[in-house]
Structure formats: structure tokens, C-alpha cells
Design a protein around this motif. Sequence first.
Motif, PDB file in Angstrom:
ATOM      1  N   LYS A 244      11.024  60.237  -3.154  1.00  0.00           N
ATOM      2  CA  LYS A 244      12.022  60.712  -2.202  1.00  0.00           C
ATOM      3  C   LYS A 244      13.198  59.743  -2.105  1.00  0.00           C
ATOM      4  O   LYS A 244      14.350  60.166  -1.960  1.00  0.00           O
ATOM      5  N   ASP A 245      12.920  58.440  -2.220  1.00  0.00           N
ATOM      6  CA  ASP A 245      14.012  57.464  -2.263  1.00  0.00           C
ATOM      7  C   ASP A 245      14.935  57.755  -3.445  1.00  0.00           C
ATOM      8  O   ASP A 245      16.163  57.681  -3.331  1.00  0.00           O
TER       9      ASP A 245
ATOM     10  N   HIS B  61       9.873  55.676   7.328  1.00  0.00           N
ATOM     11  CA  HIS B  61       9.770  56.761   6.353  1.00  0.00           C
ATOM     12  C   HIS B  61      11.091  57.473   6.106  1.00  0.00           C
ATOM     13  O   HIS B  61      11.155  58.364   5.261  1.00  0.00           O
ATOM     14  N   HIS B  62      12.126  57.106   6.860  1.00  0.00           N
ATOM     15  CA  HIS B  62      13.426  57.700   6.548  1.00  0.00           C
ATOM     16  C   HIS B  62      13.987  57.072   5.272  1.00  0.00           C
ATOM     17  O   HIS B  62      13.482  56.056   4.783  1.00  0.00           O
ATOM     18  N   HIS B  63      15.022  57.669   4.739  1.00  0.00           N
ATOM     19  CA  HIS B  63      15.542  57.232   3.438  1.00  0.00           C
ATOM     20  C   HIS B  63      17.031  56.876   3.529  1.00  0.00           C
ATOM     21  O   HIS B  63      17.778  57.076   2.568  1.00  0.00           O
ATOM     22  N   ARG B  64      17.427  56.353   4.679  1.00  0.00           N
ATOM     23  CA  ARG B  64      18.839  56.006   4.857  1.00  0.00           C
ATOM     24  C   ARG B  64      19.276  54.896   3.916  1.00  0.00           C
ATOM     25  O   ARG B  64      20.418  54.893   3.441  1.00  0.00           O
TER      26      ARG B  64
ATOM     27  N   TYR C 105      19.881  56.420   0.486  1.00  0.00           N
ATOM     28  CA  TYR C 105      21.092  57.248   0.513  1.00  0.00           C
ATOM     29  C   TYR C 105      22.343  56.367   0.553  1.00  0.00           C
ATOM     30  O   TYR C 105      23.313  56.628  -0.167  1.00  0.00           O
TER      31      TYR C 105
END
Length: 210
Positions: A42-43, A113-116, A119
Motif C-alpha cells: 500500500k505504501d 497504518h496511514h500512508h501519508r 504519498y
Amino acid sequence: MQTLFPLLFAGVVGFTHAFEIDHLLAVSSIVTRRKSAFLAIKDGIFWGLGHTSTILLIGVLMILAQVAVSEKMFHFFEAGVGLMLTVLGLQRIRDLWQQKQRHAYAHAHDMPHHHRLAYGVGLVHGLAGSGTLVLLVMTQLKTAWQGISYLLIFGVGSVLGMLLASGMFFLPFSRKISRNIALQRALTLLSSLLCIAFGCKVVFENLIGL
């Protein structure tokens, strides 16, 4: 047919573009923090989305709005990418040191778990080389919308490429593959040092003589 071929080829170019050394070094510094291949992949996807966002923005400004961006500005963009790589490498080494001090390798890959981060790194990476790409598209395709379509397809290819690359980079750091803590730390340190060295090289090459 003459227009369709470059549009289809854009996906292939975008896919291979994801495997450039600076992209791989950046994503390696991110996925080594993860516990699962799913989060690492996902990253990679979010990196590709960030990368595509910047390229599309610059493409719209240059192709549709006819905004001129100087070559000197793109050198600063490249230097910014180099600085980002250096900071990513330094942060990863700091994390390793803190983990060693706490003797808590079980939490070595813990991060939200976020991918900021992925991004944001993709956004910055989109600045590097985007000017050359947009200018190339402007000279090869007849209409502005064909140019934007090329950049969009290119972006899809880069997302798929980084999805694959991030999954591959995660494998050596997966505890299911290797339970040797010292080896995993050594690989992470090597990745971080390469990130710092290449980042410094990019900064020097793009700021010298400006």
C-alpha cells in the motif's frame, strides 16, 4: 494508430520509471518500517499516487495553462528530492538507534497504518524529471488532452511498478523470511546509508554552478 501507440507505451514507461534508483531507495526506507507485506505494498501504491499527482499538476500548468517553468527551477526541484532522500536515510538510522537503545525490536516496524509519508515522498519525487517528461509529451502529441492522457497513463504505470517494487523490497525484512535480527538491522542500515549518499550526490549535482 500513431497517437494510440505512444499512449499505450506511456504505461510501460511509467512502470519502468518506478524502478529508478532514487525511487527505490526512498521506498526502501519506508517499507522497512512495516510489519506486513500488505502495508508495504500500500505504501508503494500511495507513492505512485503522490508521484502521479505532482506530474499531472505540472502537466496541467504547462500544457493547458501554458505556464512556463524554468530549467533552473527544476534543478531546485531535483535538489529538493536529494535533500528528502538524505533526511529519510538519517531518520531511519535514528529509528534504528532508538530501537537498539530500547531493546525492542518487536516494535521496529511499528508506524501508523496511514500512508501519508509514502504519498508525500511520491509528491516530492514527482517534481524530479517532471519538466523533461512534460516537454517531451508536448513535442510528441498533437493535442493538450492527448498530453494529459499520456501523463495519466504514465502515472498508472508508475503506481503498478512501485506496487511491485515495494513488495519486493519488503521481503528481506519480513520476519517470515528472515528471523535474524542483526541481518535485518544491517540491511536497513545499508539501505539508509545508500539513501543518504545518493541524496547528497543529487543535491550537489543540481546546486553546483547555479
